[in-house]
Design an enzyme around this catalytic site. Structure first.
Site, short mmCIF file in Angstrom:
data_model
loop_
_atom_site.label_atom_id
_atom_site.label_comp_id
_atom_site.label_asym_id
_atom_site.label_seq_id
_atom_site.Cartn_x
_atom_site.Cartn_y
_atom_site.Cartn_z
N ALA A 222 -12.31 -2.18 -10.73
CA ALA A 222 -13.04 -0.98 -9.88
C ALA A 222 -13.23 -0.10 -11.02
O ALA A 222 -12.39 0.26 -11.86
CB ALA A 222 -12.17 -0.31 -8.95
N HIS A 229 -6.17 1.26 -6.10
CA HIS A 229 -4.81 1.46 -6.97
C HIS A 229 -4.49 3.08 -6.91
O HIS A 229 -3.54 3.66 -6.93
CB HIS A 229 -4.52 0.99 -8.24
CG HIS A 229 -4.47 -0.50 -8.20
ND1 HIS A 229 -3.29 -1.05 -7.99
CD2 HIS A 229 -5.24 -1.53 -8.31
CE1 HIS A 229 -3.38 -2.62 -8.19
NE2 HIS A 229 -4.65 -2.71 -8.26
N ASP A 236 -0.38 -4.92 -7.30
CA ASP A 236 -0.62 -6.54 -7.96
C ASP A 236 0.53 -7.18 -7.97
O ASP A 236 1.76 -6.46 -8.52
CB ASP A 236 -1.40 -6.33 -9.32
CG ASP A 236 -2.80 -5.71 -8.90
OD1 ASP A 236 -3.45 -5.88 -8.06
OD2 ASP A 236 -3.20 -5.01 -10.02
N GLU A 285 -8.94 -12.12 -5.82
CA GLU A 285 -7.64 -11.66 -6.58
C GLU A 285 -6.78 -11.99 -5.32
O GLU A 285 -6.16 -11.33 -4.60
CB GLU A 285 -7.89 -10.23 -6.45
CG GLU A 285 -8.93 -9.80 -7.57
CD GLU A 285 -8.62 -8.26 -7.91
OE1 GLU A 285 -7.72 -7.70 -7.52
OE2 GLU A 285 -9.57 -8.04 -8.90
N TRP A 287 -3.45 -11.80 -5.71
CA TRP A 287 -2.37 -11.11 -6.43
C TRP A 287 -2.41 -9.50 -5.78
O TRP A 287 -1.54 -8.76 -5.62
CB TRP A 287 -2.31 -11.12 -7.90
CG TRP A 287 -3.56 -10.33 -8.49
CD1 TRP A 287 -3.84 -8.92 -8.67
CD2 TRP A 287 -4.66 -11.02 -9.09
NE1 TRP A 287 -5.05 -8.90 -9.07
CE2 TRP A 287 -5.59 -9.99 -9.47
CE3 TRP A 287 -5.02 -12.33 -9.24
CZ2 TRP A 287 -6.74 -10.35 -10.16
CZ3 TRP A 287 -6.05 -12.64 -9.84
CH2 TRP A 287 -7.07 -11.67 -10.24
#
Ligand code: DAL
Ligand code: ZN
Length: 318
Positions: A222, A229, A236, A285, A287
């Protein structure tokens, strides 16, 4: 038969008939007492405080009670009940509808909480909301930092102090439970990267753009201000079976599959799904888990949708 015997027989017959009358009376009273009770109560008392207390303390129970007793409201009619005091009592269906309406309003609000900053970017006005939507069109202010960051008590893929160990308090607690429950099933997870400041995201984005070009970087990283985050709501996660790395193969491991199937039970969603890259704007993603709370996570999981779809968010066409 002498007089004495006749008298005894007569008494016995009277006794028997009295017993039958009493039994019939008890039977009749039992059958009509439910109908009679409110009438008797109201006739002898003007004080209806018992009703008020019961109604406010046990609405569910009194919903049932008032079904047959309210002023003209038919049983099975969901349009509302009025009790002896004239208060409206809500049925289960009405409450569901009210909750649905509240949620629809909340979703509308969550999609519209932005202002346009000097650079023309849409910046969210609710960064502390557990349900804040941050994506390629909705940024966080560059100075936003959650004020309740803590380090969850879980296994990390690296040693030492680092800002990426942090998560918001509620999220950290939920992650601890998730990791503990996974471990009970011999699924050993590692936390790799949690909170990232705007500055750190900027460095990461620049570093990857220089190495792989902007187009590739945009698929997995991003832009600063647009990373979940920075909210402290995302972590993650990886496993030793993929050398603690963040790669698509994690999604095929026992740990990745467990995470996909169970994260919602602890309030997390797999934020960037394989078949939804056109909606999220990012590659798959497996994770990256994002906290939204158990209720929302369950709905998103069960419907196999993205957070954008859950909120009914659509990117501007231009
Ligand atoms: N990898 C996700 C999209 C992020 O950088 O926030
Ligand atoms: Zn991530």
């Amino acid at each position: 038969m002498d007089r004495g015997s006749r008298l005894k027989k007569k008494r016995r017959r009277r006794l028997f008939s009295n017993i039958v009358t009493v039994l019939l009376f008890i039977l009749a009273f039992t059958l009509i007492k439910d109908k009679l009770f409110p009438f008797i109560k109201n006739a002898f008392s003007n004080d209806s405080s018992d009703y008020v207390l019961a109604d406010s303390d046990m609405p569910g129970k009194n919903d049932e009670y008032n079904k047959g007793e309210n002023n003209g409201s038919a049983e099975g009619n969901n349009s509302g009940h009025v009790n002896a005091d004239g208060d409206n009592i809500k049925t289960g269906n009405e409450k569901d509808k009210e909750l649905e309406k509240e949620m629809a309003e909340k979703k509308e609000m969550l999609k519209n909480t932005v202002y346009i900053n000097d650079e023309g970017s849409k910046v969210v006005t609710n960064p502390n909301d557990i349900l804040v939507l941050v994506n390629k069109e909705r940024s966080l202010a560059s100075d936003y930092k959650p004020d309740d960051l803590v380090i969850p008590n879980v296994k990390f893929s690296f040693e030492g102090e680092d800002q990426k160990k942090y998560l918001r308090k509620e999220v950290a607690t939920a992650l601890e439970v998730l990791f503990e429950e996974a471990e009970k099933e011999d699924v050993i997870l590692y936390a790799v990267s949690g909170y990232r400041s705007y500055g750190r995201q900027q460095m990461l984005f620049n570093y990857r753009s220089e190495r792989s070009g902007i187009e590739e970087t945009n698929k997995l990283t991003a832009k600063p201000g647009q990373s979940e985050h920075q909210t402290g709501l995302a972590m993650d996660v990886s496993s030793k079976s993929v050398n603690l790395s963040l790669e698509e193969a994690f999604g095929e491991t026992i740990e990745g599959i467990w995470l996909k199937n169970n994260a919602h039970r602890f309030g997390f969603i797999i934020r960037y799904l394989k078949e939804k890259t056109d909606i999220t704007g990012y590659s798959y993603e497996p994770w990256h888990i994002r906290y939204v709370g158990k209720e929302v996570a369950k709905e998103i999981y069960e419907n196999n949708i993205t957070f954008e779809e859950y909120l009914g968010f659509e990117y501007d066409a231009e």
